[in-house]
Every structure is written in C-alpha cells, then in structure tokens.
Design a protein around this motif. Structure first.
Motif, short mmCIF file in Angstrom:
data_model
loop_
_atom_site.label_atom_id
_atom_site.label_comp_id
_atom_site.label_asym_id
_atom_site.label_seq_id
_atom_site.Cartn_x
_atom_site.Cartn_y
_atom_site.Cartn_z
N VAL A 208 0.84 -1.20 0.00
CA VAL A 208 0.00 0.00 0.00
C VAL A 208 0.88 1.25 0.00
O VAL A 208 0.63 2.22 -0.74
N ALA A 209 1.92 1.24 0.82
CA ALA A 209 2.84 2.38 0.86
C ALA A 209 3.55 2.56 -0.49
O ALA A 209 3.70 3.69 -0.98
N TYR A 210 3.97 1.45 -1.09
CA TYR A 210 4.68 1.52 -2.37
C TYR A 210 3.76 2.02 -3.47
O TYR A 210 4.18 2.82 -4.33
N ALA A 211 2.48 1.58 -3.45
CA ALA A 211 1.53 2.00 -4.48
C ALA A 211 1.25 3.49 -4.41
O ALA A 211 0.80 4.10 -5.39
N GLY A 212 1.53 4.11 -3.26
CA GLY A 212 1.31 5.53 -3.10
C GLY A 212 2.48 6.40 -3.50
O GLY A 212 2.35 7.64 -3.49
N VAL A 213 3.61 5.78 -3.87
CA VAL A 213 4.78 6.58 -4.26
C VAL A 213 5.36 6.18 -5.62
O VAL A 213 6.05 6.97 -6.26
N ARG A 214 5.08 4.95 -6.07
CA ARG A 214 5.66 4.48 -7.34
C ARG A 214 4.86 5.03 -8.51
O ARG A 214 3.64 4.86 -8.59
N LYS A 228 -5.88 -1.29 -7.67
CA LYS A 228 -6.87 -0.99 -6.64
C LYS A 228 -7.66 -2.23 -6.25
O LYS A 228 -7.87 -2.53 -5.07
N HIS A 229 -8.11 -2.97 -7.24
CA HIS A 229 -8.91 -4.16 -6.97
C HIS A 229 -8.10 -5.21 -6.21
O HIS A 229 -8.61 -5.87 -5.29
N LYS A 230 -6.85 -5.38 -6.61
CA LYS A 230 -6.00 -6.36 -5.92
C LYS A 230 -5.77 -5.95 -4.47
O LYS A 230 -5.83 -6.80 -3.56
N LEU A 231 -5.51 -4.70 -4.24
CA LEU A 231 -5.29 -4.22 -2.87
C LEU A 231 -6.56 -4.38 -2.04
O LEU A 231 -6.50 -4.72 -0.85
N ALA A 232 -7.72 -4.14 -2.65
CA ALA A 232 -8.98 -4.31 -1.94
C ALA A 232 -9.19 -5.77 -1.56
O ALA A 232 -9.62 -6.09 -0.44
N LEU A 283 4.59 -9.53 -6.04
CA LEU A 283 4.34 -9.35 -7.47
C LEU A 283 4.01 -7.90 -7.80
O LEU A 283 4.46 -7.37 -8.83
N LEU A 284 3.21 -7.26 -6.96
CA LEU A 284 2.82 -5.88 -7.23
C LEU A 284 3.99 -4.90 -7.08
O LEU A 284 3.93 -3.78 -7.61
N HIS A 285 5.02 -5.31 -6.37
CA HIS A 285 6.21 -4.46 -6.29
C HIS A 285 6.97 -4.44 -7.62
O HIS A 285 7.89 -3.62 -7.79
N GLY A 286 6.61 -5.35 -8.52
CA GLY A 286 7.29 -5.38 -9.81
C GLY A 286 8.69 -5.97 -9.70
O GLY A 286 8.98 -6.76 -8.80
#
Length: 326
Positions: A208-214, A228-232, A283-286
C-alpha cells in the motif's frame, strides 16, 4: 465474544511494536539471519528481560505473567510483522505444551528467559532445534523432554528462522494425556495463525505504501484499477484473518469447547491468506520485489514456511470439515 482489542491489549501491542522497531528493524533482521547463530541473542534477552514476553502466557505459579492467549496473540502478531528471528515462537510453543501438561521443571526457566525450548513438530525436525536446551517430543499422547542428542542444522526456505534435525533419544517422560496434547495442538494453531496475521498485515502495509509513491506512465500505480482491486482483495483477506484469529484466541481463553473448530479454521484460512497476500505484495512491487535487496521475499518465505509449519492447509480443512460434520 470480543473481536476488538481492549485498551490494555492495545498498549501491549504498542509497547512490543515500538520495542521491535527500535532493536530489530528489518536491516538488523537481515544481519542477524546471516550470522552464525541466526538471531541476535541480545534482542532475545531484552525481549524477555524488559518485556517479559517469554513468560507472558505462563501461569504465575511457574513464574510467568499469567496472561491469556488473546494477549499472546497480540504479541505474536507483532513479532510476525517484524519477522523477528530467533527462538521466540519455538519457545512459545514449548511453553504452551508444558503448561497444558503441568510441567514444573522447565517452565520457570522459560518464563525467566533463561531456557530455550522447542517442540519436534515434524518427526525429528524442530524450530531452533540446534540451540534449544530442551526439545519436547510428542509420541501420541506421551510428552518427553530431550536435553541431549545430536543436532544437525538444516537449510530452510525462511532465512529468518532456523531449523534442525534432532536426535530424539529416550528423554524424560513428562506426561501422558490425550486431552492435554490435543488442546496444545489446537493452541499451536492459534499461536501460528497470530504470527501469520502479522506477516499478512506487514506485507499489505508495504505494498500500500509503495503504491502511493511508485509512478509509472505518469501515474501512481495505486491509481490503476487493476492495482486498486487487488489491494482491496488483500485488505478483505486481512479483515477476515483478523476476525478469525481474534475469535480463536478468545476461544482459547473463554470457550474451550469452541477451540478445536476455531483452531482448525484459523490454520485452514489464515495460513493460505497470509501466503497469498505476501505473494501478491511481492508481485505488485514489480521487478524490485524480486531482488535480494528488497524485503518482500523475506515476508514471502516466512509466509510459506508458516503455512506448512503445522501441516498443509488441506489437513486443516479436512479436520474442520470433520468437526463441522460436513
């Protein structure tokens, strides 16, 4: 039934979280995991000396604090989130078993933080078996304390938690009680699920923190619908896991008749949910999430190791189905 932490439990959580953030941040976890011992003994000493966590759920008559499993679950959630290396979980499981069978010899040392103990959970394998002063062997309804024997360190998936193959000699028989051993196994499931809840929460917080800065293609990745859907979905798993763990800890303290079902549900659901969230976080961190330098793989490995620690999820689902007469 209470699924919300009390004021005292929130204060306990804050104290443990603050302590671990100061003495065992993730860079220190990495250094400790790569050391010969696999953890920092000074951190473990302070954990028990300053906070008294080794004796938290041990009855006062044995030198412990006499707290409940709800409090123990709060602590294990924080040690899981911090990926605390060392024998804390191993000794906690041993303390649970010894408390259930009423052993008077080892519990005072565990409560004081001077005795490292573990349980042979998978035949001759034990968490932190190489450094344990006491290894508890469970043969059906019999519990034996083994203090000698050969210890062979094993190469494990999770670098933050050591395991060893141990030579389980005759040992000293402590007790023989089907009811005590059965309840202890259920309590093991609750304890491990509490740690898994912490790993799950920390993995979600990180992504969540990474998605807010990447930023990619001129937008924060957290603004994309797929992310968004995956985080939810991950957050929903966290909410369900937390309710299941809180209920299981409550049952351990207040409703022993509900404990077997609650414990089976905890391992059937929380273990898999923890691994899925840790996997999706990585995975979402890429690409950076796959690097050795990033911490995502450490949570991934702890999540997988914990998922199979007490047996694969299918065994817990089968037991849950049996208990529910499905």
């Amino acid at each position: 039934m209470k699924l919300v932490l009390t004021e005292e439990q929130r204060e306990l959580r804050g104290a443990v979280r603050s302590f671990l953030a100061s003495v065992s941040p993730l860079p220190a976890v990495r250094r400790a995991a790569e050391s010969e011992l696999g953890h920092d003994p000074e951190v473990y000493r302070r954990l028990n000396g300053e906070l008294g966590l080794a004796g938290l759920a041990i009855p006062e008559e044995y030198g412990g604090a006499g707290a409940g499993y709800a409090e123990l679950a709060v602590v294990l959630e924080e040690t899981g989130a911090a990926l605390l290396p060392g024998p804390f979980l191993a000794t906690t499981l041993a303390a649970i078993l010894l408390t259930e069978v009423g052993d008077k010899e080892s519990l005072p040392g565990i409560a004081a933080g001077t005795t490292v103990a573990t349980v042979a959970l998978d035949g001759d394998r034990a968490l932190n078996g190489a450094e344990a002063d006491v290894i508890l062997a469970v043969d059906g309804t019999r519990v034996r304390a083994v203090r000698g024997g050969d210890r062979t360190p094993l190469t494990t998936l999770d670098p933050t938690r050591r395991q060893a193959r141990v030579e389980l000699g005759p040992g000293e028989e402590i007790a023989s009680s089907e009811a005590a051993v059965a309840r202890a196994r259920d309590l093991f499931a609750v304890a491990v699920a509490a740690e898994q809840l912490g790993v799950l929460r920390a993995s979600l917080d990180a992504i969540v923190a990474y998605a807010g800065v990447r930023v990619t293609f001129g937008r924060l990745i957290g603004s994309y619908q797929g992310v968004k859907h995956k985080l939810a979905d991950m957050h929903c798993k966290l909410e369900q896991a937390e309710s299941i763990v809180r209920h299981a800890a409550w049952a351990a303290d207040e409703a022993p008749g509900e404990l077997p079902t609650a414990a089976a549900l905890a391992q059937a659901y929380v273990g898999r949910a923890c691994f899925e969230v840790a996997r999706d976080s990585l995975l979402l961190h890429g690409g950076i999430g796959f690097t050795w330098e990033h911490d995502a793989h450490l949570y991934y490995k702890r999540a997988k190791a914990d998922e199979v620690l007490l047996g694969p999820s299918r065994t817990h689902r089968a037991r849950l189905a049996e208990l529910l007469e499905l």
